[in-house]
Design an enzyme around this catalytic site. Structure first.
Site, PDB file in Angstrom:
ATOM      1  N   HIS A   1      -7.799   9.489  -1.977  1.00 26.80           N
ATOM      2  CA  HIS A   1      -7.157   9.529  -0.665  1.00 26.80           C
ATOM      3  C   HIS A   1      -7.935  10.312   0.386  1.00 26.80           C
ATOM      4  O   HIS A   1      -7.949   9.961   1.563  1.00 26.80           O
ATOM      5  CB  HIS A   1      -5.754  10.128  -0.807  1.00 26.80           C
ATOM      6  CG  HIS A   1      -4.817   9.723   0.288  1.00 26.80           C
ATOM      7  ND1 HIS A   1      -3.457   9.696   0.137  1.00 26.80           N
ATOM      8  CD2 HIS A   1      -5.035   9.331   1.561  1.00 26.80           C
ATOM      9  CE1 HIS A   1      -2.882   9.303   1.253  1.00 26.80           C
ATOM     10  NE2 HIS A   1      -3.826   9.078   2.138  1.00 26.80           N
TER      11      HIS A   1
ATOM     12  N   ASP B   1       0.843  -1.194   0.000  1.00 24.98           N
ATOM     13  CA  ASP B   1       0.000   0.000   0.000  1.00 24.98           C
ATOM     14  C   ASP B   1       0.879   1.245   0.000  1.00 24.98           C
ATOM     15  O   ASP B   1       1.723   1.423   0.880  1.00 24.98           O
ATOM     16  CB  ASP B   1      -0.901   0.002   1.241  1.00 24.98           C
ATOM     17  CG  ASP B   1      -1.749   1.261   1.332  1.00 24.98           C
ATOM     18  OD1 ASP B   1      -2.858   1.266   0.772  1.00 24.98           O
ATOM     19  OD2 ASP B   1      -1.293   2.236   1.969  1.00 24.98           O
TER      20      ASP B   1
ATOM     21  N   SER C   1       6.038  -0.940   8.712  1.00 28.58           N
ATOM     22  CA  SER C   1       7.295  -1.072   9.444  1.00 28.58           C
ATOM     23  C   SER C   1       8.436  -1.098   8.442  1.00 28.58           C
ATOM     24  O   SER C   1       8.266  -1.518   7.298  1.00 28.58           O
ATOM     25  CB  SER C   1       7.316  -2.358  10.285  1.00 28.58           C
ATOM     26  OG  SER C   1       8.560  -2.499  10.952  1.00 28.58           O
TER      27      SER C   1
ATOM     28  N   SER D   1       7.186 -10.664  11.612  1.00 32.37           N
ATOM     29  CA  SER D   1       6.281 -10.976  12.720  1.00 32.37           C
ATOM     30  C   SER D   1       4.844 -10.608  12.389  1.00 32.37           C
ATOM     31  O   SER D   1       3.905 -11.353  12.711  1.00 32.37           O
ATOM     32  CB  SER D   1       6.741 -10.225  13.979  1.00 32.37           C
ATOM     33  OG  SER D   1       5.835 -10.415  15.045  1.00 32.37           O
TER      34      SER D   1
ATOM     35  N   ILE E   1      -2.984  -3.149   6.926  1.00 28.83           N
ATOM     36  CA  ILE E   1      -1.723  -2.739   6.299  1.00 28.83           C
ATOM     37  C   ILE E   1      -0.777  -2.166   7.358  1.00 28.83           C
ATOM     38  O   ILE E   1      -0.428  -0.987   7.317  1.00 28.83           O
ATOM     39  CB  ILE E   1      -1.961  -1.702   5.179  1.00 28.83           C
ATOM     40  CG1 ILE E   1      -2.957  -0.620   5.642  1.00 28.83           C
ATOM     41  CG2 ILE E   1      -2.453  -2.385   3.922  1.00 28.83           C
ATOM     42  CD1 ILE E   1      -3.104   0.540   4.667  1.00 28.83           C
TER      43      ILE E   1
ATOM     44  N   TYR F   1       2.599   9.933  -0.164  1.00 31.11           N
ATOM     45  CA  TYR F   1       3.683   9.339   0.620  1.00 31.11           C
ATOM     46  C   TYR F   1       5.046   9.659   0.014  1.00 31.11           C
ATOM     47  O   TYR F   1       6.071   9.462   0.644  1.00 31.11           O
ATOM     48  CB  TYR F   1       3.520   7.828   0.719  1.00 31.11           C
ATOM     49  CG  TYR F   1       2.266   7.361   1.396  1.00 31.11           C
ATOM     50  CD1 TYR F   1       1.377   8.252   1.989  1.00 31.11           C
ATOM     51  CD2 TYR F   1       1.944   6.000   1.430  1.00 31.11           C
ATOM     52  CE1 TYR F   1       0.207   7.809   2.587  1.00 31.11           C
ATOM     53  CE2 TYR F   1       0.790   5.552   2.031  1.00 31.11           C
ATOM     54  CZ  TYR F   1      -0.083   6.454   2.600  1.00 31.11           C
ATOM     55  OH  TYR F   1      -1.228   5.994   3.191  1.00 31.11           O
TER      56      TYR F   1
ATOM     57  N   LYS G   1      -2.904   5.648  -4.111  1.00 32.73           N
ATOM     58  CA  LYS G   1      -3.997   6.602  -3.900  1.00 32.73           C
ATOM     59  C   LYS G   1      -3.709   7.910  -4.612  1.00 32.73           C
ATOM     60  O   LYS G   1      -2.558   8.354  -4.658  1.00 32.73           O
ATOM     61  CB  LYS G   1      -4.169   6.874  -2.399  1.00 32.73           C
ATOM     62  CG  LYS G   1      -4.259   5.615  -1.542  1.00 32.73           C
ATOM     63  CD  LYS G   1      -4.282   5.967  -0.067  1.00 32.73           C
ATOM     64  CE  LYS G   1      -3.998   4.738   0.778  1.00 32.73           C
ATOM     65  NZ  LYS G   1      -2.588   4.300   0.713  1.00 32.73           N
TER      66      LYS G   1
ATOM     67  N   LEU H   1      -3.189  -1.097  14.728  1.00 32.03           N
ATOM     68  CA  LEU H   1      -2.735  -1.317  16.099  1.00 32.03           C
ATOM     69  C   LEU H   1      -2.978  -0.084  16.973  1.00 32.03           C
ATOM     70  O   LEU H   1      -2.328   0.104  17.998  1.00 32.03           O
ATOM     71  CB  LEU H   1      -1.248  -1.681  16.105  1.00 32.03           C
ATOM     72  CG  LEU H   1      -0.883  -2.954  15.325  1.00 32.03           C
ATOM     73  CD1 LEU H   1       0.623  -3.162  15.313  1.00 32.03           C
ATOM     74  CD2 LEU H   1      -1.593  -4.170  15.910  1.00 32.03           C
TER      75      LEU H   1
END
Length: 363
Positions: A104, A43, A226, A234, A223, A48, A73, A183
């Site tokens: 976006h 993504d 990291s 992980s 998505i 960005y 986007k 998260l």
């Protein structure tokens, strides 16, 4: 890997790599490492400023293009010339099609941009369409007036804010939900909830892995972002176990209807599209340039990156002015440190200490 079947029959991986806030060099490495790990969905976005880097990482990985689900986007300042913007986006990514193209932000000439996306869809340049950050009423407006109903709506979603009401509306159109901040913006109070710790101990996983698994079983597409290879690996190690119905209900009790990002549509329009004539931003890394029509990128980044306490401070003019001044001073200091790194491998002790501080704070 598990998949979500979109309303046009396309199969989309349930998890991918997010590249928001990744500089081009970091994005290229993250994409390369993620694809080598087994990730098959990436993504990115015009805003960005790392689309070229994403394309480079994809090529370096050796994974066939048709095996990668690529999402990008369009930024609002591109909506008025969306057809040309799509061509420029494809050129930056180094591909002749994207698997999903998303509007976006719900500001600017959304209708014209979505129409251009539909034409690109029919031409085979885009395989699915989506909306990002659109409120429920605007999702309905687009879906009801569209020739091609969107396949995805990308919004903030996590156990504190599972988007229960929005999902009821999306289900009427067969639209899937794609979650950013899966998260909870790294909120320790969320990640450290006892229910996640208990389930992590039971399944031999981390708390973050339990949350990502919850998303997948909720039908969300996630998505997590990291640049750390170990964290990337992980994040994708969540497909060898399943939470029980009772455990899913226990997590549902955490719903607090709590957002981490609270910019209003009025503020978004004012910050993102005050003028389309001065809003082209470019970033250079290692002699390479990533360019996109991104408006007031620094303002948006600051709003998404800051803590809830910092955002509350910005509600007053004094708080906003003070934070702007601090950020300006920090950018000057960072520039000096980077300049020393370019001149020699071992900067002065003071610079080293400052550099370590920046790294530890995740700046």
């Amino acid at each position: 890997m598990e998949y979500v079947r979109l309303n046009n029959g396309l199969q989309m991986p349930a998890e991918g790599l997010g590249t928001f806030l990744l500089a081009p060099a970091d994005a290229e490495e993250a994409v390369y490492n993620a694809l080598k790990t087994g990730c098959r969905m990436i993504d990115t976005a015009n805003a960005y400023m790392n689309e070229r880097a994403v394309g480079r990482g994809m090529k370096r990985s050796g994974v066939k293009r048709e095996d990668i689900f690529l999402v990008t986007k369009l930024w609002p300042t591109e909506y008025g010339s969306a057809a040309d913007a799509i061509e420029r986006t494809l050129a930056r990514l180094g591909t002749d099609y994207v698997d999903m193209l998303i509007l976006h932000q719900p500001v600017g000439d959304c209708k014209a941009a979505y129409k251009a996306m539909e034409e690109a869809y029919k031409a085979g340049k885009v395989r699915s369409l989506g909306l990002s950050n659109f409120p429920e009423e605007m999702v309905c407006e687009v879906a009801d007036g569209a020739e091609i109903v969107p396949q995805i709506v990308q919004v903030e979603a996590h156990p504190y804010f599972p988007q229960t009401e929005l999902k009821k509306t999306l289900s009427k159109y067969g639209i899937a939900l794609m979650a950013w901040y899966p998260l909870g913006h790294g909120d320790r109070s969320l990640i450290g909830q006892k229910v996640f710790s208990d389930l992590a101990a039971k399944y031999g996983k981390s708390n973050a892995q339990i949350i990502l698994r919850w998303h997948v079983q909720m039908g969300h597409i996630v998505i997590p972002g990291s640049k750390n290879p170990e964290h990337i690996a992980s994040n994708f190690d969540i497909f060898d176990f399943a939470l029980t119905a009772y455990e899913m209900k226990s997590i549902a009790k955490l719903d607090r209807n709590k957002r981490y990002y609270n910019m209003s549509l009025k503020d978004a329009a004012r910050r993102i599209c005050p003028s389309t004539s001065t809003l082209t931003i470019s970033r250079k890394r290692g002699g390479r340039e990533d360019t996109a029509g991104g408006a007031l990128w620094e303002s948006l980044k600051a709003g998404l990156r800051s803590s809830p306490a910092a955002r509350a401070a910005r509600r007053t003019a004094e708080g906003a002015k003070a934070e702007t001044a601090r950020d300006a001073r920090r950018r000057v200091r960072v520039g000096r440190v980077r300049a020393q790194y370019r001149k020699k491998d071992a900067p002065s002790g003071a610079s080293c200490r400052f550099s370590r501080k920046l790294t530890s704070e995740g700046r």
